[in-house]
Scaffold this motif. Structure first.
Motif, PDB file in Angstrom:
ATOM      1  N   SER A  72     -36.550 -32.286  43.603  1.00 59.46           N
ATOM      2  CA  SER A  72     -37.430 -31.361  44.325  1.00 59.46           C
ATOM      3  C   SER A  72     -38.330 -30.565  43.386  1.00 59.46           C
ATOM      4  O   SER A  72     -39.081 -29.698  43.831  1.00 59.46           O
ATOM      5  CB  SER A  72     -36.587 -30.384  45.160  1.00 59.46           C
ATOM      6  OG  SER A  72     -35.719 -29.641  44.321  1.00 59.46           O
ATOM      7  N   HIS A  73     -38.251 -30.879  42.086  1.00 60.41           N
ATOM      8  CA  HIS A  73     -39.038 -30.139  41.104  1.00 60.41           C
ATOM      9  C   HIS A  73     -40.349 -30.878  40.849  1.00 60.41           C
ATOM     10  O   HIS A  73     -40.359 -31.998  40.342  1.00 60.41           O
ATOM     11  CB  HIS A  73     -38.248 -29.996  39.804  1.00 60.41           C
ATOM     12  CG  HIS A  73     -38.930 -29.132  38.779  1.00 60.41           C
ATOM     13  ND1 HIS A  73     -39.214 -27.801  38.986  1.00 60.41           N
ATOM     14  CD2 HIS A  73     -39.394 -29.428  37.532  1.00 60.41           C
ATOM     15  CE1 HIS A  73     -39.806 -27.296  37.922  1.00 60.41           C
ATOM     16  NE2 HIS A  73     -39.937 -28.272  37.026  1.00 60.41           N
ATOM     17  N   PRO A  95     -55.535 -27.142  24.091  1.00 59.15           N
ATOM     18  CA  PRO A  95     -55.128 -26.199  25.143  1.00 59.15           C
ATOM     19  C   PRO A  95     -54.529 -26.943  26.334  1.00 59.15           C
ATOM     20  O   PRO A  95     -55.047 -27.965  26.762  1.00 59.15           O
ATOM     21  CB  PRO A  95     -56.437 -25.506  25.514  1.00 59.15           C
ATOM     22  CG  PRO A  95     -57.506 -26.464  25.116  1.00 59.15           C
ATOM     23  CD  PRO A  95     -56.991 -27.199  23.915  1.00 59.15           C
ATOM     24  N   MET A  96     -53.434 -26.380  26.857  1.00 61.29           N
ATOM     25  CA  MET A  96     -52.756 -26.964  28.015  1.00 61.29           C
ATOM     26  C   MET A  96     -52.307 -25.853  28.948  1.00 61.29           C
ATOM     27  O   MET A  96     -51.912 -24.777  28.496  1.00 61.29           O
ATOM     28  CB  MET A  96     -51.537 -27.787  27.592  1.00 61.29           C
ATOM     29  CG  MET A  96     -51.817 -28.926  26.658  1.00 61.29           C
ATOM     30  SD  MET A  96     -50.326 -29.880  26.327  1.00 61.29           S
ATOM     31  CE  MET A  96     -50.845 -30.840  24.921  1.00 61.29           C
ATOM     32  N   VAL A  97     -52.358 -26.152  30.245  1.00 59.42           N
ATOM     33  CA  VAL A  97     -51.805 -25.240  31.250  1.00 59.42           C
ATOM     34  C   VAL A  97     -50.918 -26.058  32.185  1.00 59.42           C
ATOM     35  O   VAL A  97     -51.203 -27.231  32.455  1.00 59.42           O
ATOM     36  CB  VAL A  97     -52.913 -24.518  32.039  1.00 59.42           C
ATOM     37  CG1 VAL A  97     -53.665 -23.540  31.154  1.00 59.42           C
ATOM     38  CG2 VAL A  97     -53.880 -25.498  32.676  1.00 59.42           C
ATOM     39  N   ASP A  98     -49.848 -25.430  32.658  1.00 55.29           N
ATOM     40  CA  ASP A  98     -48.881 -26.117  33.506  1.00 55.29           C
ATOM     41  C   ASP A  98     -48.606 -25.288  34.757  1.00 55.29           C
ATOM     42  O   ASP A  98     -48.700 -24.044  34.738  1.00 55.29           O
ATOM     43  CB  ASP A  98     -47.565 -26.346  32.747  1.00 55.29           C
ATOM     44  CG  ASP A  98     -47.777 -27.067  31.432  1.00 55.29           C
ATOM     45  OD1 ASP A  98     -48.081 -28.266  31.462  1.00 55.29           O
ATOM     46  OD2 ASP A  98     -47.657 -26.418  30.370  1.00 55.29           O
ATOM     47  N   PHE A  99     -48.258 -26.008  35.825  1.00 53.70           N
ATOM     48  CA  PHE A  99     -47.918 -25.376  37.098  1.00 53.70           C
ATOM     49  C   PHE A  99     -46.646 -26.022  37.639  1.00 53.70           C
ATOM     50  O   PHE A  99     -46.332 -27.174  37.320  1.00 53.70           O
ATOM     51  CB  PHE A  99     -49.050 -25.559  38.124  1.00 53.70           C
ATOM     52  CG  PHE A  99     -50.391 -25.061  37.676  1.00 53.70           C
ATOM     53  CD1 PHE A  99     -50.826 -23.791  38.024  1.00 53.70           C
ATOM     54  CD2 PHE A  99     -51.233 -25.862  36.910  1.00 53.70           C
ATOM     55  CE1 PHE A  99     -52.069 -23.333  37.626  1.00 53.70           C
ATOM     56  CE2 PHE A  99     -52.473 -25.420  36.507  1.00 53.70           C
ATOM     57  CZ  PHE A  99     -52.895 -24.146  36.863  1.00 53.70           C
ATOM     58  N   GLU A 100     -45.938 -25.266  38.467  1.00 52.10           N
ATOM     59  CA  GLU A 100     -44.785 -25.825  39.163  1.00 52.10           C
ATOM     60  C   GLU A 100     -44.834 -25.386  40.619  1.00 52.10           C
ATOM     61  O   GLU A 100     -45.374 -24.326  40.955  1.00 52.10           O
ATOM     62  CB  GLU A 100     -43.473 -25.374  38.515  1.00 52.10           C
ATOM     63  CG  GLU A 100     -43.211 -23.887  38.567  1.00 52.10           C
ATOM     64  CD  GLU A 100     -41.874 -23.534  37.910  1.00 52.10           C
ATOM     65  OE1 GLU A 100     -41.077 -24.461  37.692  1.00 52.10           O
ATOM     66  OE2 GLU A 100     -41.664 -22.348  37.619  1.00 52.10           O
ATOM     67  N   LEU A 101     -44.288 -26.259  41.485  1.00 53.07           N
ATOM     68  CA  LEU A 101     -44.287 -25.981  42.912  1.00 53.07           C
ATOM     69  C   LEU A 101     -43.216 -24.948  43.234  1.00 53.07           C
ATOM     70  O   LEU A 101     -42.035 -25.153  42.951  1.00 53.07           O
ATOM     71  CB  LEU A 101     -44.033 -27.268  43.699  1.00 53.07           C
ATOM     72  CG  LEU A 101     -44.089 -27.152  45.212  1.00 53.07           C
ATOM     73  CD1 LEU A 101     -45.491 -26.754  45.663  1.00 53.07           C
ATOM     74  CD2 LEU A 101     -43.678 -28.475  45.865  1.00 53.07           C
ATOM     75  N   SER A 102     -43.640 -23.843  43.803  1.00 53.43           N
ATOM     76  CA  SER A 102     -42.710 -22.769  44.179  1.00 53.43           C
ATOM     77  C   SER A 102     -43.125 -22.232  45.543  1.00 53.43           C
ATOM     78  O   SER A 102     -44.229 -21.699  45.689  1.00 53.43           O
ATOM     79  CB  SER A 102     -42.739 -21.650  43.128  1.00 53.43           C
ATOM     80  OG  SER A 102     -41.910 -20.571  43.521  1.00 53.43           O
ATOM     81  N   GLU A 103     -42.258 -22.417  46.524  1.00 55.81           N
ATOM     82  CA  GLU A 103     -42.519 -21.961  47.886  1.00 55.81           C
ATOM     83  C   GLU A 103     -43.856 -22.507  48.388  1.00 55.81           C
ATOM     84  O   GLU A 103     -44.715 -21.774  48.871  1.00 55.81           O
ATOM     85  CB  GLU A 103     -42.507 -20.428  47.952  1.00 55.81           C
ATOM     86  CG  GLU A 103     -41.155 -19.821  47.592  1.00 55.81           C
ATOM     87  CD  GLU A 103     -41.175 -18.308  47.663  1.00 55.81           C
ATOM     88  OE1 GLU A 103     -42.274 -17.763  47.925  1.00 55.81           O
ATOM     89  OE2 GLU A 103     -40.115 -17.700  47.467  1.00 55.81           O
ATOM     90  N   GLN A 104     -44.029 -23.810  48.211  1.00 54.40           N
ATOM     91  CA  GLN A 104     -45.216 -24.536  48.683  1.00 54.40           C
ATOM     92  C   GLN A 104     -46.508 -24.089  48.002  1.00 54.40           C
ATOM     93  O   GLN A 104     -47.595 -24.380  48.477  1.00 54.40           O
ATOM     94  CB  GLN A 104     -45.358 -24.385  50.212  1.00 54.40           C
ATOM     95  CG  GLN A 104     -44.147 -24.848  50.992  1.00 54.40           C
ATOM     96  CD  GLN A 104     -43.779 -26.287  50.694  1.00 54.40           C
ATOM     97  OE1 GLN A 104     -44.646 -27.141  50.630  1.00 54.40           O
ATOM     98  NE2 GLN A 104     -42.481 -26.548  50.502  1.00 54.40           N
TER      99      GLN A 104
END
Length: 655
Positions: A199-200, A224-233
């Protein structure tokens, strides 16, 4: 720990003096750059509002000149307790990419990355031209629906020399292909990747920009890098060190990529799906004439390289040149669709290469050979190594005896050396012979366009020479060549009082090795018993030689699928002048025979094209006829229904 040093970079007329200070992160050394080291805070000028000023000067946009710029003196004092170490200058990105002499070789590396994702569920890779919205220049898109990369995998991808591909089925192994291939095609690349584990769900964006590194005077590679993760849609930023560092990376990406806002960046994930990777290469390199190295306009369904030999010149427009340019060995050098069609030995069952909106049809050369033969070879790998079996399929290409030959050598299903000529140039030996084999026991070079010249490779080369020699000796007569080692002579004896004149038995003297001889056949050899095959003379010499007092008949049988010439020549026995004339004119005669053979082949090709056009016209007419019949049936049905309705009304009125 002492505060990080800040290196001031003077601003220019085209650059703002905006300063972004980044604090070093010891816990996350891969966060700020390709090299695994603590980064010193650097004053990074931002691009001006005019995006066109961001691009390199035209003379620097040529790939082979892009590394020619002065490196200013730069030295950052080591922090207390930090070990001395080597640094990676941005120039290394360019010099490392020069391992790709051929742009299609760099594209093949990126296709390999997608093919390696088949084990993770990839079903396609798209290659297309898109538009850089900031300056309207073309950019190159690669997109697949593989497993994608999580933040850690993204950093490993951007790092130099790291590779997790150790399986026997994967093509990549050196951990250098992504960097060399993207930097060979353009000055800058931005990567979008979405990965899902249980689910990650994560989304990562990385920018490898030679333009940024050069224009800001960096003395180390910063990615340069940016990251995101799914949290509460919702996609929330992943913060490794501080929000300021994350914001600084985002601002560099927005300033030096084709996307001007965070929203535009996030839109790039919409067509990726639940997992996959998108690579966009922009600021594509130019050639020495200031034109894009990749050509997108000549064919809307292809990406081509410019043929510098004929570009801007109409000198090579004769039939022979057009014929050579139609051969597969020539087409793969300038057409990505043609090259991709033979790039992988085995056809994919559930994977497509989609080039500019149309799937590439895979083509196995071994399936198209005439008189094929499979030769087995067991190379000696060493005392402790397992024995391997290599099968080589060899035969004549359909175009034989036109000048196309060589071995197509694959490694782990991937083409490494196309049409490799193992025989010496200048001879007819092996002309038209094509071989296909998969050599997994030797290692390819870093650009995957050749093999490392090891002892195993040298032994393979010698074996292939032996294979082609044996095949040519036994099969060359099938396409009209003289069997090596046999002498030239007449097919039959003339009358006793007019003995025949035999052609000299030295073919190397009378007919050079780089010329082919047509007209010999299995039937002729059978009729002559132990006598060698005959040689025909050019058709345009028939009249002159027929006027001589007596004649020597030189004939040939027509090979299946091979147009030949059947001249009848006459020479008087004991005529040294005529014999000398034949000796002196032998080479131009064979040239004329070659030209006639090529012209016949071209005429055959024209008839085939006309036949194809006629078949297409017939099919269209049949479709139109069927459509007309269908409409006639509908009209008949409609008229019949109206007639019945009128009859019903008349009967009703009568009642």
């Amino acid at each position: 720990m002492e505060p990080a040093n800040v290196v001031d970079i003077p601003s220019s007329d085209d650059e703002d003096d905006t300063r972004i200070e980044k604090k070093p992160s010891i816990d996350q050394p891969l966060h700020t750059g390709v090299t695994a080291q603590v980064q010193t805070s650097v004053a990074i000028p931002q691009p001006s509002s005019s995006y066109s000023k961001m691009n390199l000067r035209s003379e620097s946009r040529c790939f082979w000149k892009a590394g020619d710029y002065d490196v200013g003196h730069s030295y950052s004092a080591l922090e207390r307790g930090q070990l001395e170490h080597a640094r990676v200058h941005p120039k290394f990105l360019h010099s490392n990419a020069t391992s790709h002499k051929w742009a299609f070789g760099a594209i093949a590396e990126l296709l390999d990355n997608a093919v390696d994702e088949i084990c993770n569920g990839a079903t396609f890779v798209k290659v297309d031209k898109i538009c850089n919205m900031k300056d309207n220049t073309p950019a190159l898109l690669f997109q697949d629906d593989g497993g994608g990369m999580d933040p850690e995998s993204m950093r490993k991808c951007m790092s130099l020399g790291y590779s997790s591909k150790k399986a026997n089925t994967t093509i990549g192994q050196y951990g250098n292909g992504f960097k060399t291939s993207t930097m060979r095609l353009g000055a800058d690349v931005i990567v979008f990747s979405r990965a899902s584990c249980a689910s990650h769900v994560t989304q990562s964006i990385g920018l490898l920009s030679y333009t940024f590194l050069r224009r800001t005077g960096q003395d180390d590679v910063i990615v340069p890098m940016v990251d995101f993760e799914l949290s509460e849609q919702r996609m929330e930023p992943i913060i490794y060190s501080s929000q300021d560092d994350w914001d600084a990376d985002l601002q560099i990406i927005l300033g030096w990529s084709p996307f001007a806002s965070k929203e535009e960046l996030m839109l790039q994930f919409e067509d990726i799906g639940p997992h996959g990777t998108k690579v966009i290469i922009f600021n594509l390199w130019l050639n020495d004439d200031g034109m894009l190295e990749l050509e997108f306009d000549e064919d809307e369904e292809d990406i081509r390289l410019r043929d510098e030999a004929i570009c801007g010149s109409s000198a090579r427009t004769n039939k022979h040149s057009r014929l050579v340019r139609s051969l597969l060995s020539y087409r793969i050098r300038f057409s990505l669709r043609e090259y991709a069609s033979i790039l992988y030995l085995r056809r994919f069952s559930n994977f497509r290469i989609i080039l500019r909106g149309k799937s590439v049809q895979q083509f196995n050369i071994a399936d198209e050979l005439k008189f094929p033969k499979v030769v087995k070879y067991r190379p000696k790998l060493g005392i402790t190594s397992k024995e391997v079996l290599v099968e080589t399929t060899i035969g004549f290409m359909k175009e034989a005896p036109l000048p196309i030959s060589g071995f197509n050598v694959y490694h782990k299903n991937r083409l490494i050396r196309p049409f490799w000529k193992v025989t010496s140039d200048g001879g007819s030996m092996g002309l038209g012979v094509i071989g296909v084999l998969e050599a997994n026991f030797i290692e390819p070079a870093h650009d995957k366009q050749d093999f490392e010249r090891t002892s195993l490779f040298i032994r393979l080369e010698m074996k292939l020479k032996q294979i082609i020699t044996e095949y040519w000796t036994k099969h060359c007569h099938l396409i009209g060549y003289q069997t090596p080692g046999s002498a030239y002579r007449t097919r039959r004896e003339c009358s006793a009082d007019q003995p025949s004149v035999r052609v000299p038995t030295n073919p190397q003297k009378e007919f050079p090795a780089d010329r082919h001889v047509i007209g010999s056949s299995a039937n002729a050899q059978k009729e002559m018993h132990t006598d060698p095959p005959v040689i025909d003379l050019a058709a345009n010499m028939r009249q002159e030689l027929n006027n001589s007092p007596s004649g020597t008949c030189l004939t040939s049988n027509v090979q299946e699928g091979m147009p030949t010439v059947q001249p009848v020549t006459g020479l008087t026995a004991g005529s040294p002048n005529r014999m000398a004339s034949l000796d002196n004119s032998a080479t131009p005669l064979v040239d004329q025979i070659c030209e006639e053979n090529i012209q016949l082949f071209l005429r055959c090709e024209e008839h085939i094209e006309k036949e194809s056009d006629l078949k297409q016209t017939i099919a269209e007419l049949e479709r139109e006829l069927e459509e007309t019949r269908r409409k006639c049936a509908q009209l008949s049905s409609h008229l019949e229904s109206q007639r019945k309705q009128k009859l019903m009304k008349l009967r009703t009125n009568e009642i």
